[in-house]
Design a protein around this motif. Structure first.
Motif, PDB file in Angstrom:
ATOM      1  N   ALA A 265      28.248  36.472  37.923  1.00  0.00           N
ATOM      2  CA  ALA A 265      28.951  35.591  36.988  1.00  0.00           C
ATOM      3  C   ALA A 265      29.878  34.652  37.744  1.00  0.00           C
ATOM      4  CB  ALA A 265      29.754  36.426  35.988  1.00  0.00           C
ATOM      5  N   ASN A 266      30.048  33.451  37.210  1.00  0.00           N
ATOM      6  CA  ASN A 266      30.959  32.480  37.806  1.00  0.00           C
ATOM      7  C   ASN A 266      32.360  32.689  37.237  1.00  0.00           C
ATOM      8  OD1 ASN A 266      32.489  29.881  38.133  1.00  0.00           O
ATOM      9  ND2 ASN A 266      30.615  29.299  39.192  1.00  0.00           N
ATOM     10  N   ALA A 267      33.322  32.918  38.115  1.00  0.00           N
ATOM     11  CA  ALA A 267      34.683  33.243  37.679  1.00  0.00           C
ATOM     12  C   ALA A 267      35.397  32.058  37.025  1.00  0.00           C
ATOM     13  CB  ALA A 267      35.504  33.759  38.857  1.00  0.00           C
ATOM     14  N   GLY A 268      34.899  30.847  37.234  1.00  0.00           N
ATOM     15  CA  GLY A 268      35.541  29.681  36.636  1.00  0.00           C
ATOM     16  C   GLY A 268      34.993  29.322  35.267  1.00  0.00           C
ATOM     17  N   GLU A 269      33.858  29.912  34.910  1.00  0.00           N
ATOM     18  CA  GLU A 269      33.225  29.616  33.625  1.00  0.00           C
ATOM     19  C   GLU A 269      33.664  30.617  32.553  1.00  0.00           C
ATOM     20  OE1 GLU A 269      31.294  26.958  33.113  1.00  0.00           O
ATOM     21  OE2 GLU A 269      31.556  26.361  35.208  1.00  0.00           O
ATOM     22  N   ASP A 270      33.788  30.126  31.331  1.00  0.00           N
ATOM     23  CA  ASP A 270      34.102  31.002  30.185  1.00  0.00           C
ATOM     24  C   ASP A 270      35.427  31.732  30.351  1.00  0.00           C
ATOM     25  OD1 ASP A 270      31.629  30.368  28.877  1.00  0.00           O
ATOM     26  OD2 ASP A 270      30.616  31.756  30.237  1.00  0.00           O
ATOM     27  N   MET A 271      36.317  31.196  31.175  1.00  0.00           N
ATOM     28  CA  MET A 271      37.650  31.779  31.341  1.00  0.00           C
ATOM     29  C   MET A 271      38.570  31.122  30.318  1.00  0.00           C
ATOM     30  SD  MET A 271      39.977  32.070  34.803  1.00  0.00           S
ATOM     31  CE  MET A 271      41.342  33.248  34.902  1.00  0.00           C
ATOM     32  N   THR A 272      38.838  31.819  29.246  1.00  0.00           N
ATOM     33  CA  THR A 272      39.599  31.248  28.133  1.00  0.00           C
ATOM     34  C   THR A 272      41.024  30.916  28.532  1.00  0.00           C
ATOM     35  OG1 THR A 272      38.258  32.600  26.641  1.00  0.00           O
ATOM     36  CG2 THR A 272      40.250  31.609  25.725  1.00  0.00           C
ATOM     37  N   PHE A 273      41.642  31.782  29.323  1.00  0.00           N
ATOM     38  CA  PHE A 273      43.023  31.575  29.764  1.00  0.00           C
ATOM     39  C   PHE A 273      43.052  31.477  31.283  1.00  0.00           C
ATOM     40  CE2 PHE A 273      43.060  34.326  25.975  1.00  0.00           C
ATOM     41  CZ  PHE A 273      43.745  33.502  25.085  1.00  0.00           C
ATOM     42  N   ASP A 274      43.609  30.368  31.824  1.00  0.00           N
ATOM     43  CA  ASP A 274      43.705  30.253  33.274  1.00  0.00           C
ATOM     44  C   ASP A 274      44.884  31.081  33.778  1.00  0.00           C
ATOM     45  OD1 ASP A 274      46.187  28.623  33.668  1.00  0.00           O
ATOM     46  OD2 ASP A 274      45.065  27.096  32.579  1.00  0.00           O
ATOM     47  N   PHE A 275      45.024  31.166  35.093  1.00  0.00           N
ATOM     48  CA  PHE A 275      46.075  32.019  35.648  1.00  0.00           C
ATOM     49  C   PHE A 275      47.483  31.525  35.316  1.00  0.00           C
ATOM     50  CE2 PHE A 275      42.739  33.911  38.327  1.00  0.00           C
ATOM     51  CZ  PHE A 275      43.075  35.251  38.168  1.00  0.00           C
ATOM     52  N   GLY A 276      47.653  30.219  35.160  1.00  0.00           N
ATOM     53  CA  GLY A 276      48.953  29.715  34.738  1.00  0.00           C
ATOM     54  C   GLY A 276      49.346  30.268  33.381  1.00  0.00           C
ATOM     55  N   GLN A 277      48.387  30.299  32.471  1.00  0.00           N
ATOM     56  CA  GLN A 277      48.638  30.832  31.135  1.00  0.00           C
ATOM     57  C   GLN A 277      48.881  32.339  31.171  1.00  0.00           C
ATOM     58  OE1 GLN A 277      44.905  28.961  29.744  1.00  0.00           O
ATOM     59  NE2 GLN A 277      46.073  28.243  27.965  1.00  0.00           N
ATOM     60  N   LEU A 278      48.148  33.052  32.019  1.00  0.00           N
ATOM     61  CA  LEU A 278      48.349  34.494  32.130  1.00  0.00           C
ATOM     62  C   LEU A 278      49.727  34.822  32.695  1.00  0.00           C
ATOM     63  CD1 LEU A 278      44.861  35.658  33.493  1.00  0.00           C
ATOM     64  CD2 LEU A 278      45.727  35.862  31.155  1.00  0.00           C
ATOM     65  N   ILE A 279      50.143  34.066  33.710  1.00  0.00           N
ATOM     66  CA  ILE A 279      51.462  34.292  34.302  1.00  0.00           C
ATOM     67  C   ILE A 279      52.562  33.992  33.283  1.00  0.00           C
ATOM     68  CG2 ILE A 279      53.078  33.546  36.106  1.00  0.00           C
ATOM     69  CD1 ILE A 279      50.491  32.826  37.765  1.00  0.00           C
ATOM     70  N   ALA A 280      52.415  32.875  32.581  1.00  0.00           N
ATOM     71  CA  ALA A 280      53.411  32.503  31.571  1.00  0.00           C
ATOM     72  C   ALA A 280      53.488  33.566  30.476  1.00  0.00           C
ATOM     73  CB  ALA A 280      53.064  31.144  30.971  1.00  0.00           C
TER      74      ALA A 280
ATOM     75  N   GLY B  70      55.642  38.992  44.564  1.00  0.00           N
ATOM     76  CA  GLY B  70      54.742  40.098  44.856  1.00  0.00           C
ATOM     77  C   GLY B  70      54.079  40.675  43.630  1.00  0.00           C
ATOM     78  N   THR B  71      54.436  40.170  42.450  1.00  0.00           N
ATOM     79  CA  THR B  71      53.757  40.596  41.228  1.00  0.00           C
ATOM     80  C   THR B  71      52.298  40.149  41.279  1.00  0.00           C
ATOM     81  OG1 THR B  71      55.740  40.590  39.842  1.00  0.00           O
ATOM     82  CG2 THR B  71      53.637  40.262  38.727  1.00  0.00           C
ATOM     83  N   ILE B  72      51.397  41.053  40.896  1.00  0.00           N
ATOM     84  CA  ILE B  72      49.967  40.756  40.872  1.00  0.00           C
ATOM     85  C   ILE B  72      49.524  40.589  39.425  1.00  0.00           C
ATOM     86  CG2 ILE B  72      47.661  41.529  41.536  1.00  0.00           C
ATOM     87  CD1 ILE B  72      49.021  43.408  43.579  1.00  0.00           C
ATOM     88  N   ILE B  73      48.805  39.502  39.165  1.00  0.00           N
ATOM     89  CA  ILE B  73      48.260  39.232  37.837  1.00  0.00           C
ATOM     90  C   ILE B  73      46.733  39.187  37.937  1.00  0.00           C
ATOM     91  CG2 ILE B  73      48.175  37.649  35.873  1.00  0.00           C
ATOM     92  CD1 ILE B  73      50.929  38.817  36.210  1.00  0.00           C
ATOM     93  N   GLY B  74      46.050  40.008  37.146  1.00  0.00           N
ATOM     94  CA  GLY B  74      44.593  40.058  37.176  1.00  0.00           C
ATOM     95  C   GLY B  74      43.971  39.249  36.053  1.00  0.00           C
ATOM     96  N   SER B  75      42.730  38.847  36.256  1.00  0.00           N
ATOM     97  CA  SER B  75      42.019  38.012  35.293  1.00  0.00           C
ATOM     98  C   SER B  75      41.338  38.808  34.196  1.00  0.00           C
ATOM     99  CB  SER B  75      40.945  37.186  36.015  1.00  0.00           C
ATOM    100  OG  SER B  75      39.919  38.036  36.520  1.00  0.00           O
ATOM    101  N   GLY B  76      41.131  40.097  34.441  1.00  0.00           N
ATOM    102  CA  GLY B  76      40.235  40.850  33.592  1.00  0.00           C
ATOM    103  C   GLY B  76      38.801  40.670  34.072  1.00  0.00           C
ATOM    104  N   THR B  77      37.886  41.444  33.522  1.00  0.00           N
ATOM    105  CA  THR B  77      36.493  41.431  33.961  1.00  0.00           C
ATOM    106  C   THR B  77      35.866  40.051  33.817  1.00  0.00           C
ATOM    107  OG1 THR B  77      36.308  43.711  33.192  1.00  0.00           O
ATOM    108  CG2 THR B  77      34.259  42.555  33.682  1.00  0.00           C
ATOM    109  N   VAL B  78      35.332  39.534  34.916  1.00  0.00           N
ATOM    110  CA  VAL B  78      34.670  38.228  34.886  1.00  0.00           C
ATOM    111  C   VAL B  78      33.416  38.352  34.022  1.00  0.00           C
ATOM    112  CG1 VAL B  78      33.518  36.463  36.263  1.00  0.00           C
ATOM    113  CG2 VAL B  78      35.580  37.586  37.138  1.00  0.00           C
ATOM    114  N   SER B  79      33.274  37.440  33.060  1.00  0.00           N
ATOM    115  CA  SER B  79      32.178  37.551  32.111  1.00  0.00           C
ATOM    116  C   SER B  79      31.712  36.162  31.675  1.00  0.00           C
ATOM    117  CB  SER B  79      32.622  38.358  30.880  1.00  0.00           C
ATOM    118  OG  SER B  79      31.608  38.441  29.906  1.00  0.00           O
ATOM    119  N   ASN B  80      30.404  35.945  31.711  1.00  0.00           N
ATOM    120  CA  ASN B  80      29.820  34.672  31.276  1.00  0.00           C
ATOM    121  C   ASN B  80      28.924  34.882  30.066  1.00  0.00           C
ATOM    122  OD1 ASN B  80      29.225  33.163  34.581  1.00  0.00           O
ATOM    123  ND2 ASN B  80      31.096  33.419  33.403  1.00  0.00           N
TER     124      ASN B  80
END
Length: 334
Positions: free
Chosen positions: A229-244, A255-265
Motif C-alpha cells: 500500500a502507498n502510505a500517501g494515498e487514502d490518508m484522511t488525516f496528515d501528520f500535522g492534523q494528527l499532531i494538532a 521526542g513524542t512519537i505520533i503514529g499514522s495507524g495501519t497504512v490502508s488503500n
C-alpha cells in the motif's frame, strides 16, 4: 540525515548513518537520540556535519549493521498512535456489521500506547498465547519537537524532526473485551518495534509532502509479499492534523512519537482492496485481510500470527534502496 541508536544501556548510543545505510559515526556531544531532540537547535548542525563526513568518507567511521540497532528511541516520553487511514476503520466496522459514525472522517481516532520499552527492529515478538490473536501493523511514525497545547496543523508539520516505520503489534482477540470497558487499549497493545533508522524530512525529497510520506509500504509474511500500500494515498488525516489532535489540550514534549495507524488503500474501484495474489495492493495487517474475507464469504480464513512466523516491513526509494532499514521480526514463545 539518517540517525540510529545502537544497543547501549536503556537509551542506546546515537550514531549518524550514511544515506546507503552502510556506515555510521557518533557525535560525542550528542550521546542519545533523546539528547538530540531535547536540544535540536544546537544538536542538528553538529549531527549534519557528521553526516557529511560519514557520506563522503572524510571522517573515521565504522560499518553500520541493522541487527545491532535498537529502535531509534529505545524508550520515549510518549507514543500516541492515530488511525489516519479511515478506510481501515471502515472495513473493521463493516466486517462486524457496525455503522461508522460520520465524525470519524473529520476527527481522528488516537490511543496512547506504552512507550517505556520498545522492541528493536530485529527483536522477536514475544507471544505467550497464540489464542490472543497476534497481528502486525505496518505504519509510518514521526518524532516531534516541543509542541505547545493548541498548536495548529500547519505549525505542527514544522515541528516534525524525524520519520520512521513502525510495527504496532496488536493482540486482536484481547481488543473487544478491553474496548467494552470503555477505557481503550492496554493489554491488547504490547511493545511496538521501529525501523533501524529514523530520517529527517528533507532526506525524503519530494516523497515527503503535505505532511504525508508518499511511498510504498512493503510487507512480507513468512517470505511472501503481503502488502504494498502507498502510505500517501487514502490518508484522511496528515501528520500535522494528527499532531494538532494530540496537542489539543496538552503540550507535547520533544521526542513524542505520533503514529499514522495501519497504512490502508482502497481498491481501484473505490471498494475494499484485494490481496496481492489477486492483483491488489494487499494489506498492512492480517486483520484487514480477515475483514475482506469476512465481508466476501462470511468468515475469515487467514490465521493470526503463530510462533515461528516472520514479518518484514520496509520502504525503498526510486533506486530500490532501503530508506529506513528493515523491520524483521519472528514471533517467539514468551
Amino acid at each position: 540525515m539518517k540517525l540510529a541508536s545502537l544497543r547501549h544501556g536503556r537509551d542506546g548510543k546515537l550514531v549518524v548513518v550514511s544515506d546507503d545505510l552502510a556506515w555510521c559515526a557518533p557525535e560525542p556531544s550528542v550521546p542519545t537520540m533523546q539528547a538530540a531532540l531535547d536540544d535540536w537547535t544546537h544538536a542538528e548542525p553538529r549531527l549534519r556535519a557528521v553526516a557529511e563526513g560519514v557520506n563522503n568518507g572524510t571522517i573515521l567511521r565504522e560499518r553500520f549493521h541493522e541487527r545491532e540497532a535498537a529502535s531509534p528511541l529505545p524508550r520515549a516520553f510518549q507514543w500516541a498512535d492515530g488511525s489516519a487511514y479511515v478506510n481501515h476503520v471502515a472495513l473493521v466496522r463493516q466486517a462486524r456489521g457496525a455503522k461508522m459514525p460520520e465524525s470519524f472522517w473529520i476527527d481522528p481516532l488516537m490511543y496512547q500506547g506504552g512507550s517505556d520499552v520498545f522492541l528493536g527492529p530485529r527483536d522477536p515478538i514475544p507471544l505467550k498465547d497464540e489464542a490472543w490473536g497476534c497481528d502486525f501493523e505496518a505504519e509510518v511514525a514521526v518524532v516531534v519537537d516541543d509542541c505547545e497545547a493548541g498548536i495548529s496543523a500547519e505549525e505542527a508539520r514544522k515541528r516534525i524532526r524525524l520519520i520512521m516505520l513502525v510495527n504496532d503489534v496488536s493482540l486482536r482477540n484481547l481488543i473487544p473485551a478491553e474496548l467494552e470497558k470503555g477505557f481503550g487499549f492496554f493489554q491488547s497493545k504490547p511493545s511496538s518495534a521501529f525501523s533501524p533508522v529514523a530520517v529527517t524530512p528533507d532526506s525524503l525529497g519530494d516523497s515527503w509532502r503535505d505532511g504525508k510520506l508518499h511511498l510504498t509500504m512493503h510487507v512480507c509474511l513468512n517470505g511472501k509479499f503481503f502488502g504494498a500500500a502507498n502510505a500517501g494515498e487514502d490518508m484522511t488525516f496528515d501528520f500535522g492534523q494528527l499532531i494538532a489532535h494530540a496537542a489539543k489540550t496538552r503540550e507535547l514534549a520533544a521526542g513524542t512519537i505520533i503514529g499514522s495507524g495501519t497504512v490502508s488503500n482502497r481498491g481501484a474501484d473505490g471498494g475494499p482492496g484485494k490481496p496481492i495474489n489477486e492483483g491488489g495492493l494487499g494489506y498492512s495487517c492480517i486483520a484487514e485481510q480477515r475483514m475482506i474475507e469476512t465481508i466476501q464469504s462470511g468468515k475469515p480464513t487467514t490465521p493470526f500470527l503463530k510462533h515461528g512466523d516472520r514479518v518484514e516491513i520496509e520502504m525503498f526509494d526510486a533506486k530500490k534502496h532501503s530508506i529506513f532499514g528493515r523491520i524483521e521480526q519472528q514471533v517467539a514463545k514468551a
